[in-house]
Enzyme design. Structure first.
Site, PDB file in Angstrom:
ATOM      1  N   HIS A  45     -14.140  65.929 -24.365  1.00 22.00           N
ATOM      2  CA  HIS A  45     -13.808  64.498 -24.384  1.00 22.00           C
ATOM      3  C   HIS A  45     -13.000  64.083 -23.149  1.00 22.00           C
ATOM      4  CE1 HIS A  45     -15.163  63.943 -28.517  1.00 22.00           C
ATOM      5  NE2 HIS A  45     -14.340  64.867 -28.952  1.00 22.00           N
ATOM      6  N   ASP A  99      -2.014  62.569 -25.126  1.00 21.00           N
ATOM      7  CA  ASP A  99      -1.436  63.100 -26.374  1.00 21.00           C
ATOM      8  C   ASP A  99      -1.749  64.593 -26.405  1.00 21.00           C
ATOM      9  OD1 ASP A  99      -4.038  62.392 -28.872  1.00 21.00           O
ATOM     10  OD2 ASP A  99      -4.215  62.806 -26.719  1.00 21.00           O
TER      11      ASP A  99
END
Ligand code: RIB
Ligand code: CA
Length: 330
Positions: free
Chosen positions: A250, A13
């Site tokens: 992340h 995303d």
């Protein structure tokens, strides 16, 4: 192509840390990036797909982009997109303009199925690095469940189990990617796919600051400058949370696990995902000691859950790989 090259799809995303992870994959010599599949999450699927096309075009990745899911399979936590975290366009509002490249007519789920078959025909197996929720992979499983035998591993940035004191980031118990499509995650973790979960437990242990980014500017050429520019927005968001301009890498942790899994310590347990109620999106692993009353984890295959990481080694690996962008070997 070297024999130990891994064939990889990047499912994303693409937001700020996703873009850093994509460049990590691109400059890693042992990776053959077959394509990018996009979905909603950090921004709309329109914006994440445009971001993917822009990074591909800007850094000459020469890989196809397949547009994916615009919405979850079922309920998700929250609505809209986290513009306060990734900017209105998903890339820290750094404007790369309209890409001249176009995304493929084939959708993301079909691309996962077709690339699995392509790898099988070449006597290889496909690895998927999934850093933005699992909707596309759930759709691919519904299209053709037989892909499971062609997929070597799905490495998921997502989830949180409470190790190292890290729990949720969109609720006290839920992490953003999993919470964006809890049902898809439960389907994937309950399937026979070989899955490694790289959750907040370890990603919050791997943080970068302005000094790290300045090193990338010095060593990684235009890629380093781009990363420094998009990370400004992310640093400000995290400064607002904890008064330090430091942020977790992340999605790059999922890539680091692909490249050097021994930098992480893991346990193997069945993982389920809460799909409704106040804990929606929570990832919960069973354990192999007690006989629980609940049968919800029975007959669920183990997932590989990351519970520890050599954070310095991950940062050094990132820096050394991106330095290839600044040298002639990229
Ligand atoms: O919770 C962190 C995850 O959510 C990362 O993948 C980040 O890009 C966002 O998608
Ligand atoms: Ca992401």
């Amino acid at each position: 192509m070297k024999s130990n090259t891994r064939s990889v799809l990047f499912d994303t995303d693409i937001g700020i840390d996703d873009a850093m992870a994509l460049l990590f994959l691109h400059y890693a010599p042992e990776i053959q990036l077959l394509g990018i599949t996009t979905r909603f999450g950090n921004a709309s699927v329109e914006d994440t797909t445009r971001n993917a096309l822009n990074v591909v075009e800007h850094f000459k990745l020469k890989v196809p982009v397949f547009r994916g899911a615009a919405r979850p399979l079922a309920a998700r936590l929250g609505e809209g997109f986290p513009a306060h975290v990734h900017g209105n366009n998903g890339l820290g509002d750094v404007d790369l303009g309209e890409p001249s490249l176009k995304y493929e007519t084939m959708n993301a789920a079909q691309a996962i199925v077709d690339n699995s078959a392509l790898c099988r025909e070449q006597g290889k197996r496909l690895s998927i690095v999934a850093v933005g929720g699992l909707t596309n992979i759930a759709h691919a499983l519904a299209l053709d469940g037989l892909i499971i035998k062609d997929i070597e591993e799905v490495i998921v940035m997502g989830g949180a189990f409470g190790y190292n004191g890290h729990r949720g980031n969109v609720s006290p118990v839920a992490e953003a990617n999993i919470a964006s499509d809890p049902l898809a995650a439960d389907i994937v973790f309950s399937s026979d796919l070989t899955t490694t979960i790289v959750g907040l437990d370890v990603t919050h242990e791997v943080t970068v600051d302005e000094a790290f980014l300045e090193l990338l500017v010095k060593q990684a050429g235009e890629a380093g400058q781009f990363i420094r520019d998009i990370m400004r927005f992310y640093l400000e968001f995290y400064f607002g949370i904890n008064q330090r301009r430091e942020c977790p890498l992340h999605d790059s942790c999922a890539v680091a696990y692909l490249l050097q899994p021994d930098l992480f310590s893991t346990i193997k347990n069945p993982v389920r995902v809460v799909t409704e109620g106040i804990a929606i999106g929570q990832t919960i692993h069973s354990d192999d000691i007690r006989r629980f009353v609940s049968k919800e984890w029975e007959n669920i295959p183990n997932s590989n859950v990351c519970i520890g990481v050599d954070a310095d080694a991950v940062l050094k690996l990132y820096q050394a790989t991106l330095a290839r962008a600044g040298s002639s070997c990229s």
